[in-house]
Write a protein that holds these residues in place. Sequence first.
Motif, PDB file in Angstrom:
ATOM      1  N   UNK A  98       0.829  -1.212   0.000  1.00  0.00           N
ATOM      2  CA  UNK A  98       0.000   0.000   0.000  1.00  0.00           C
ATOM      3  C   UNK A  98       0.864   1.263   0.000  1.00  0.00           C
ATOM      4  N   UNK A  99       1.982   1.199   0.702  1.00  0.00           N
ATOM      5  CA  UNK A  99       2.894   2.358   0.721  1.00  0.00           C
ATOM      6  C   UNK A  99       3.522   2.543  -0.664  1.00  0.00           C
ATOM      7  N   UNK A 100       3.871   1.427  -1.306  1.00  0.00           N
ATOM      8  CA  UNK A 100       4.434   1.502  -2.664  1.00  0.00           C
ATOM      9  C   UNK A 100       3.438   2.151  -3.615  1.00  0.00           C
ATOM     10  N   UNK A 101       2.176   1.765  -3.507  1.00  0.00           N
ATOM     11  CA  UNK A 101       1.150   2.364  -4.374  1.00  0.00           C
ATOM     12  C   UNK A 101       1.057   3.867  -4.110  1.00  0.00           C
ATOM     13  N   UNK A 102       1.090   4.246  -2.835  1.00  0.00           N
ATOM     14  CA  UNK A 102       1.019   5.661  -2.472  1.00  0.00           C
ATOM     15  C   UNK A 102       2.161   6.435  -3.137  1.00  0.00           C
ATOM     16  N   UNK A 103       3.352   5.863  -3.055  1.00  0.00           N
ATOM     17  CA  UNK A 103       4.524   6.509  -3.671  1.00  0.00           C
ATOM     18  C   UNK A 103       4.356   6.576  -5.189  1.00  0.00           C
ATOM     19  N   UNK A 104       3.895   5.492  -5.797  1.00  0.00           N
ATOM     20  CA  UNK A 104       3.696   5.481  -7.257  1.00  0.00           C
ATOM     21  C   UNK A 104       2.711   6.563  -7.677  1.00  0.00           C
ATOM     22  N   UNK A 105       1.610   6.687  -6.929  1.00  0.00           N
ATOM     23  CA  UNK A 105       0.603   7.693  -7.302  1.00  0.00           C
ATOM     24  C   UNK A 105       1.183   9.099  -7.160  1.00  0.00           C
ATOM     25  N   UNK A 106       1.924   9.330  -6.069  1.00  0.00           N
ATOM     26  CA  UNK A 106       2.502  10.659  -5.852  1.00  0.00           C
ATOM     27  C   UNK A 106       3.489  11.000  -6.967  1.00  0.00           C
ATOM     28  N   UNK A 107       4.332  10.042  -7.310  1.00  0.00           N
ATOM     29  CA  UNK A 107       5.347  10.288  -8.348  1.00  0.00           C
ATOM     30  C   UNK A 107       4.674  10.491  -9.708  1.00  0.00           C
ATOM     31  N   UNK A 108       3.636   9.684  -9.987  1.00  0.00           N
ATOM     32  CA  UNK A 108       2.908   9.795 -11.257  1.00  0.00           C
ATOM     33  C   UNK A 108       2.329  11.201 -11.415  1.00  0.00           C
ATOM     34  N   UNK A 109       1.692  11.683 -10.356  1.00  0.00           N
ATOM     35  CA  UNK A 109       1.075  13.019 -10.421  1.00  0.00           C
ATOM     36  C   UNK A 109       2.170  14.092 -10.509  1.00  0.00           C
ATOM     37  N   UNK A 110       3.223  13.927  -9.698  1.00  0.00           N
ATOM     38  CA  UNK A 110       4.303  14.929  -9.716  1.00  0.00           C
ATOM     39  C   UNK A 110       4.953  15.038 -11.093  1.00  0.00           C
ATOM     40  N   UNK A 111       5.092  13.891 -11.769  1.00  0.00           N
ATOM     41  CA  UNK A 111       5.698  13.932 -13.107  1.00  0.00           C
ATOM     42  C   UNK A 111       4.845  14.736 -14.071  1.00  0.00           C
ATOM     43  N   UNK A 112       3.527  14.666 -13.865  1.00  0.00           N
ATOM     44  CA  UNK A 112       2.644  15.362 -14.799  1.00  0.00           C
ATOM     45  C   UNK A 112       2.437  16.823 -14.399  1.00  0.00           C
ATOM     46  N   UNK A 113       2.265  17.056 -13.068  1.00  0.00           N
ATOM     47  CA  UNK A 113       1.817  18.392 -12.656  1.00  0.00           C
ATOM     48  C   UNK A 113       2.858  19.179 -11.866  1.00  0.00           C
ATOM     49  N   UNK A 114       3.995  18.570 -11.614  1.00  0.00           N
ATOM     50  CA  UNK A 114       5.056  19.299 -10.901  1.00  0.00           C
ATOM     51  C   UNK A 114       5.417  18.645  -9.580  1.00  0.00           C
ATOM     52  N   UNK A 115       6.704  18.693  -9.293  1.00  0.00           N
ATOM     53  CA  UNK A 115       7.251  18.056  -8.091  1.00  0.00           C
ATOM     54  C   UNK A 115       6.646  18.597  -6.798  1.00  0.00           C
ATOM     55  N   UNK A 116       6.111  19.810  -6.882  1.00  0.00           N
ATOM     56  CA  UNK A 116       5.573  20.419  -5.665  1.00  0.00           C
ATOM     57  C   UNK A 116       4.105  20.045  -5.426  1.00  0.00           C
ATOM     58  N   UNK A 117       3.596  19.045  -6.163  1.00  0.00           N
ATOM     59  CA  UNK A 117       2.196  18.649  -5.932  1.00  0.00           C
ATOM     60  C   UNK A 117       2.089  17.788  -4.675  1.00  0.00           C
ATOM     61  N   UNK A 118       2.853  16.696  -4.639  1.00  0.00           N
ATOM     62  CA  UNK A 118       2.779  15.810  -3.466  1.00  0.00           C
ATOM     63  C   UNK A 118       4.161  15.566  -2.879  1.00  0.00           C
ATOM     64  N   UNK A 119       4.218  15.397  -1.575  1.00  0.00           N
ATOM     65  CA  UNK A 119       5.428  14.896  -0.920  1.00  0.00           C
ATOM     66  C   UNK A 119       5.427  13.375  -1.091  1.00  0.00           C
ATOM     67  N   UNK A 120       6.530  12.814  -1.568  1.00  0.00           N
ATOM     68  CA  UNK A 120       6.601  11.355  -1.750  1.00  0.00           C
ATOM     69  C   UNK A 120       7.038  10.735  -0.411  1.00  0.00           C
ATOM     70  N   UNK A 121       6.149   9.960   0.216  1.00  0.00           N
ATOM     71  CA  UNK A 121       6.445   9.462   1.578  1.00  0.00           C
ATOM     72  C   UNK A 121       7.323   8.208   1.590  1.00  0.00           C
ATOM     73  N   UNK A 122       7.943   7.964   2.712  1.00  0.00           N
ATOM     74  CA  UNK A 122       8.713   6.730   2.934  1.00  0.00           C
ATOM     75  C   UNK A 122       7.987   5.888   3.978  1.00  0.00           C
ATOM     76  N   UNK A 123       7.950   4.594   3.771  1.00  0.00           N
ATOM     77  CA  UNK A 123       7.428   3.706   4.822  1.00  0.00           C
ATOM     78  C   UNK A 123       8.500   3.505   5.879  1.00  0.00           C
TER      79      UNK A 123
END
Length: 340
Positions: free
Chosen positions: A153-178
């Motif tokens: 679930x944490x991996x999915x969270x990171x994937x979603x954050x990175x996916x959105x950041x790639x499209x809309x900018x790095x400042x959209x989501x903080x990519x979390x660590x488990x």
Amino acid sequence: MTMKTRVFSGVQPTGNLHIGNYLGALTQFVDLQNEGECVYCIVDMHAITLPKEPDELRDHVLDVAALYIAVGIDPKKSIVFVQSDVPGHAELAWILTCQSYTGELSRMTQFKDKSRGNESAPAGLFMYPVLMAADILLYDADVVPVGRDQKQHIELTRDLAIRVNNRLGEDTFVVPEGRFLKEGARIMALDDPTAKMSKSAESEMSRISLLDDEAKIKKAIMRSTTDSDGEIRYDIENKPGVSNLLSIYSAFSGRSIPEIERAYEGQGYGSLKKDLVEVAVDQIRPIQARYAEIRHSEALTRVLADGAERAGVIAEATMRRVKDKFGLGGGASVPSGAGR
Ligand code: AMP
Ligand code: TRP
């Protein structure tokens, strides 16, 4: 400017927490309060993925909230709140749903285990990990302490954050660590030391709940499964029952396992068990005393109201930023001073 690490975690309000939850998760939640700004959530919306009696759900939410505080989470330092009190969780979950692929969600092992290909499996079970991603991303969390079972679930969270950041900018989501909780603190069922102690096991003798009375604690420990060679020695492979008792003893007493082995050399399981009852009761009793003080108090209501307010401030700021990134919302969501 040094930014404090933001820590976020959640526990489902399903039944009483047991000593596995306590030793594996809650003690670390308490310790992390010295490292960062902690946000601890009671995830009641995750709990309704399967039908729940409303009164029972309400009770369990308050049980978990009171236990959080009883074990040492300090509501002055940390934010303690109930997920459904902050509307941003559901709002962000929809936005993230639209970023998720049905393929990746159907590969989640928890979904596969619980749905078993059943056509009438609730859609909420399927969306569960997306709501969890929303919980985490809503608070710009850097660190998420969870059990290993939550790794996917944490991996999915990171994937979603990175996916959105790639499209809309790095400042959209903080990519979390488990931050995966101590493996050594995996507490096994007392009546079957090859299975994990869990809230859902049928037998009450398999676990010790933080709210069990002394007689129940005693019964569960004295009856716990051991082997027949009578030697008090840590050996997970061949002596899982005794090893589990030694782990629990060590975690509760702060004494190392070799030290405990030496102290009990030549003695039988009976004396180890008898002393473990005492050690466990000594640790659990003060938690229960604090729990009893707070569980039906106005103070608890105030903690949750205050927590919801503080969580709400963070969540609103994130939602304004994220909605703006996606081009969502009319006048109400345009950040003030954005000038666009
Ligand atoms: P759960 O009971 O599955 O909602 O888990 C809540 C937290 O407690 C998770 O972070 C788990 O890692 C932890 N936990 C649950 N069961 C155990 C166990 N038997 N031993 C150690 N930690 C556990
Ligand atoms: N899925 C987690 C569990 O079952 C609970 C949870 C929900 C959670 N949202 C979260 C944990 C966000 C950490 C962060 O244990």
